[in-house]
Scaffold this active site. Structure first.
Site, PDB file in Angstrom:
ATOM      1  CB  ILE A  22      18.346  34.332  66.224  1.00 27.55           C
ATOM      2  CG1 ILE A  22      20.115  34.442  66.429  1.00 27.55           C
ATOM      3  CG2 ILE A  22      18.461  34.624  64.803  1.00 27.55           C
ATOM      4  CD1 ILE A  22      20.517  33.928  65.940  1.00 27.55           C
ATOM      5  N   GLY A  23      18.323  36.569  69.264  1.00 26.35           N
ATOM      6  CA  GLY A  23      18.600  36.456  70.866  1.00 26.35           C
ATOM      7  C   GLY A  23      19.281  37.616  71.321  1.00 26.35           C
ATOM      8  N   GLY A  25      21.153  39.008  75.215  1.00 27.23           N
ATOM      9  CA  GLY A  25      21.925  38.453  76.223  1.00 27.23           C
ATOM     10  C   GLY A  25      22.762  40.073  77.555  1.00 27.23           C
ATOM     11  CG  MET A  27      28.022  41.204  78.795  1.00 31.07           C
ATOM     12  SD  MET A  27      29.858  40.715  78.695  1.00 31.07           S
ATOM     13  CE  MET A  27      30.401  39.029  76.808  1.00 31.07           C
ATOM     14  CB  ALA A  28      26.596  40.283  72.795  1.00 30.07           C
ATOM     15  CB  VAL A  30      22.664  36.283  68.730  1.00 28.96           C
ATOM     16  CG1 VAL A  30      23.131  35.552  67.804  1.00 28.96           C
ATOM     17  CG2 VAL A  30      23.435  36.103  70.177  1.00 28.96           C
ATOM     18  CE  LYS A  45      26.606  35.185  70.472  1.00 25.87           C
ATOM     19  NZ  LYS A  45      26.652  34.595  72.847  1.00 25.87           N
ATOM     20  CG  ASP A 138      30.372  34.315  81.222  1.00 20.31           C
ATOM     21  OD1 ASP A 138      29.555  33.975  82.222  1.00 20.31           O
ATOM     22  OD2 ASP A 138      29.102  35.156  80.006  1.00 20.31           O
TER      23      ASP A 138
END
Length: 975
Positions: A22-23, A25, A27-28, A30, A45, A138
């Site tokens: 679902i996502g 980024g 670093m990770a 999801v 994540k 962050d």
């Protein structure tokens, strides 16, 4: 090589069912997953494998463990973490909503009050974490989630975990953990002394972006951005958005200073300054930070105590004067802006700040009753601590202290609010406050610890008046009583069966009557068997319930079995009044969503979380509950079962079954009466009142064109010259208002109209005819809540309120104009329709009104009356009806004033907004027939029958009307 999804799915198959990505980024990645143990949706994540390989799992997971200990309403919790086949992962709740990043992609600049609210909530979460020794590192829009109107900080401690796992290698590798656009200067250098002020800097960047539409520092590369932060002052946000208050700009300066020592010391200080900036405008912090910006090396010592202002006032006196000035001149406008946006709880918080500096009687311009109500409460014994929590703040579990009993005139928001009472040595009580009235909390009893009957809750006593409840047998009142917290379970009923309950005649004292014949006990009781012929509920087999169903509610009971079990348990089957009073009908809108409707069967008691007014669970859905009350030849049953339609709950007084009915949905809960006064009256048979008799529109045929034409002639009038006279010009809550009189229909007596004009749009104005049943109960416009329609003016439209026959005059109960006119004064309906058309005549005559864009807003009786108006008045282009429908009362009104006869001849685009659970306009018998009968083309008619209280609260309406009018009239220029 298997992809990341497959690896994770296989590695966690015993604990999580990984469903989809679902996502993704920096670093990770999801994934959405189902937590198999706890039966909930979660987000997992997974650090990118190359990053995980560099970090090493042990140190990273140790830091994650520290972050997992954080528990705050504005911090997204960590459920789990681990190393699965070399994949470092952590698990969080799956939040339905959007991130602030997603919001900013669709709405570049946020409303100022919303941006401040988000920043303040994030600051509160940061302050809590900082006090636990945890820094986020962050903070950015992508790590702030927006759910149910509140902010949640995600990925707390993850950046810190990455940084610690790298130890000293971060700088050597050229990696400063964080996001350059929001990162503080000291964090960019991987400074080991980074503290909470770095998060404050990042939050300042986020707030700046919410206000201005872009971060404060930009550049072609991350290195350029970070270099600018180290040497430049933050730009002035007001240069990009002039409406940002100066004090708010100063708050931003207190977060974005390059040196940590020049920023707010704590996130709590920043949150406080934000609120002061919005409420007070100029604050001590604002002045101090302005001075610090110009003279950074000058320390303003003890400014709040000794700096002199103007005529020799200390800062404390100056601030006090500023607060009073704000309360008298600006707070009212802030409250009204919040109300126009539908934020009753926030408006109440502003009002509480007013009361800190002014008594309530000095705030005559604040519309207290519209958004708040006073709570008066005393407890027996006194000295209980009282906290409250608005249910509108979903996800916010914070309880706000109200005081210690006795309490007089405490302020609560006009939203569903749970109030908690606690006193050492006594049972804690909670009461859910309704919207439209107050629960009588005088002499609220707090029971000594352990003294309440097991499994029960105390319910406040009540009174029933015959002239109010047409079907009440007589006036009566009852004292406090106890009611089962949960429905009676299979396990509990098994005790009755195992104890030989079906063989003990003493439990079966009610006469068994079937088709007019009374059956002997031994003959009747043989009918109450399970599926295998053994004594027991109709849903059982072999004398018992299915395995694992002990804590599920017992079902398949006749009324006779319910009464027998009550006698066995030493308790009583409650009357219909006792069951109804424990939940209060208007709370259906907050109780139905979590209730078990549409399920495959009953759920374990209490598992839904559907808690009623006093703490009884699952009064709606799951299983129906037998009452002692009789009606005609049946017995009343309450609440509906799992397979009943939820909208039928609005007609609970119409539900009764044969006492022999053993449907699987039929269960019970029990009562105990410490005070037996009034119980005989409460248990008396109900009389069918006229209002419960209702029309069946499926058996009626509305008027055809020929009949309708005949009816319409009764509404014709002589359009004599208007001869308008401006009787009054005034300003009401900053809005220009005129009262005009003109010749009424047929040249009769003059009629009046109030006209409110918008201030931020240009003529010719779109005009809304506002017709409300409230107008029947107010003597003048001064008693009428302008806030009910102010949001229309804020959207640039004029509002015209025709003074119809019987409205805006001294209220007389005997001569009032209400829905009774359908039966008693049909000529008034005719007059209303003529007068509304005459109001359109007047609006057409004004050069500052756009005659082609006139709309209709009908509220309560104005909505019920609307089909007559809209069928006759083609000059109205679009309509919105709130809390209305086809009247179901019998006898039917004369056909020439019956809305049913006019509905098929309405052609106007129409949005109808109503509670799905309305008892006045039942969904299946009133709302749907009206929608389906409308002559308006299907694509231009809409029924919003939602999870609303009845009548629909104002705060649910805001945001629905303007888009509907915009769709058909075009948006107002500039809005």
């Amino acid at each position: 090589m298997p992809d990341l999804f497959e690896c994770l799915r296989d590695a966690l198959a015993d604990r999580y069912a990984v469903e989809s990505e679902i996502g993704r980024g920096g670093m990770a990645t999801v994934f959405l997953a189902a937590d198999l143990k706890h039966r909930r949706q979660v987000a997992i994540k997974v650090l990118h494998p190359e990053l995980a390989a560099t970090l090493g799992g042990e140190r990273f997971l140790r830091e994650i463990e520290i972050a997992a200990g954080l528990n705050h309403p504005h911090i997204l919790p960590l459920f789990d973490s681990g190393d699965a086949a070399g994949l470092l992962y952590y698990v969080m709740p799956y939040i339905e909503g959007e991130s602030l990043q997603e919001r900013l992609e669709t709405e570049v600049q946020l409303p100022i009050d919303e941006a401040v609210g988000i920043a303040a909530e994030v600051a509160e979460g940061l302050d809590y974490a900082h006090r636990q020794g945890v820094i986020h590192r962050d903070i950015k829009p992508g790590n702030i989630l927006l759910s149910e109107g509140h902010a949640l900080i995600a990925d707390f401690g993850i950046a810190r975990a990455v940084g610690v796992a790298f130890e000293g290698e971060a700088t050597a590798m050229g990696l400063a953990v964080g996001t350059p656009k929001y990162m503080s200067p000291e964090q960019a250098t991987a400074d080991a002394s980074v503290d909470g002020r770095s998060d404050i800097y990042a939050l300042g960047c986020v707030l700046w972006e919410m206000l201005a539409g872009e971060p404060p520092f930009g550049g072609p590369t991350p290195q350029v951005i970070l270099a600018r932060k180290a040497v430049e002052e933050a730009p002035d946000v007001r240069a990009l958005r002039s409406r940002v208050p100066e004090a708010l700009e100063v708050c931003l300066e207190g977060t974005l200073a390059p040196a940590p020592a020049d920023r707010f010391a704590t996130a709590a200080e920043f949150a406080s300054a934000l609120r002061d900036a919005v409420l007070l405008g100029v604050t001590p912090q604002a002045v101090a930070r302005r001075k610090r910006k110009k003279h950074r090396r000058w320390v303003l010592a003890a400014a709040s105590l000794v700096v002199v202002v103007g005529g020799g006032l200390t800062w404390r006196a100056y601030v006090a004067r500023q607060q009073v000035q704000w309360a008298r001149t600006e707070a009212e406008g802030e409250i009204r802006r919040l109300l126009s946006a539908g934020h009753a709880d926030s408006a109440t918080q502003v009002a509480l700040r007013i009361l800190e500096v002014l008594p309530r009687d000095a705030t005559t311009n604040v519309p207290w009753d519209f958004f708040s109500r006073s709570l008066n409460v005393d407890t027996e014994p006194p000295g209980a601590r009282v906290h409250y929590r608005p249910l509108a703040a979903e996800g916010d579990t914070t309880w706000r202290l109200l005081g210690t009993t006795p309490i007089e005139d405490a302020l609560l928001p006009r939203v569903f609010t749970r109030v908690r009472f606690q006193k050492d040595g006594h049972e804690t009580r909670e009461v859910l406050m309704p919207l439209w009235g107050g629960v009588d909390l005088r002499h609220l009893i707090l029971d000594p610890q352990g003294s309440i009957p097991p499994g029960m809750v105390r319910i406040n006593g009540f009174g029933i008046w015959e002239d109010y409840w047409d079907n009440a047998p007589s006036d009566f009142s009852v004292g406090d009583y106890f009611l089962d917290r949960y429905e009676v379970t299979n396990r509990q009923y098994r005790e009755f069966v195992d104890d030989g309950g079906y063989e003990v005649a003493e439990y079966w004292t009610e006469p068994f009557v079937e088709d007019g014949r009374e059956l002997p006990w031994d003959e009747a009781v043989r009918l109450f068997v399970d599926r295998t012929g053994r004594p027991g509920p109709a849903t059982w087999e072999d004398g018992t319930y299915a395995e694992g169903r002990g804590e599920h509610p017992v079902g398949g009971l006749s009324w006779y079995e319910a009464v027998a079990f009550a006698r066995f348990a030493g308790r009583s089957l409650p009357s219909i009044w006792h069951l109804e009073w424990a939940t209060i009908y208007e709370m259906i809108s907050v109780m139905i969503p979590p209730s078990n409707f549409g399920g495959e069967g009953p759920a374990a008691v209490g598992s839904s979380g559907a808690e009623g007014e006093y703490g009884a669970y699952d009064q709606y859905g799951n299983v129906r509950e037998w009452s002692f009350s009789a009606r005609d030849d049946g017995r009343m049953i309450f609440g509906g079962g799992w397979n009943d339609a939820d909208h039928e709950i609005g007609e609970w007084l119409a539900r009764w079954l044969s006492p022999w009915d053993r449907s699987p949905e039929n269960g019970m809960r029990l009562a105990q009466y410490p005070d037996t006064d009034g119980i005989v009256s409460a248990n008396a048979p109900l009389v069918l009142g006229e209002w419960l008799g209702s029309r069946d529109y499926s058996l009626e045929t509305p008027a055809g064109l020929e009949e309708f034409t005949e009816y319409a002639r009764l509404y014709d009038y002589d359009a004599a010259p208007l001869d308008p006279i401006a009787e009054l010009a005034d300003t009401v809550f900053d809005w220009p208002m005129e009262r005009i009189s003109f010749t009424g229909p047929d040249g009769s007596d003059r009629m009046g109209l109030y006209l409110f004009l918008p201030t931020e749009s240009r003529p010719p104005f779109q005009a809304v005819l506002f017709v409300s049943g409230y107008a029947q109960m107010f003597r003048s416009l001064e008693d009428f809540h302008v806030l009910m329609f102010e949001f229309l003016m804020r959207a640039g439209r004029a509002v015209a309120i025709p003074i119809l026959t019987g409205t805006f005059q001294p209220y007389d109960q005997e001569d009032s104009v209400s829905e009774d006119v359908l039966h008693q004064k049909p000529e008034t309906r005719v007059e209303w329709a003529k007068e509304i058309s005459r109001a359109v005549d007047y609006l057409e005559s004004r050069p500052d009104v756009d005659a082609e864009r006139i709309s209709y807003y009908g509220m309560y009786d104005g909505a019920t009356h609307a089909p007559i108006v809209l069928a006759l008045e083609s000059r109205i282009r679009v309509g919105f009806l709130e809390s209305g429908g086809l009247p179901i009362d019998l006898p039917a009104p004369p056909p020439w004033v019956d809305p049913f006869q006019f509905v098929p001849h309405v052609r106007t685009p129409l949005l109808i907004m109503n509670s799905r659970y309305s008892d006045r306009f039942p969904y299946e018998r009133s709302q749907r027939p009206m929608l389906e009968l409308l002559g308006t083309p299907p694509e231009h008619r809409r029924l919003d029958s939602g999870l609303y209280a009845d009548p629909v609260p104002f705060f649910d309406i805001v945001g629905k009307v303007t888009p509907w009018f915009d769709e058909y009239l075009g948006s107002v220029e500039g809005f």
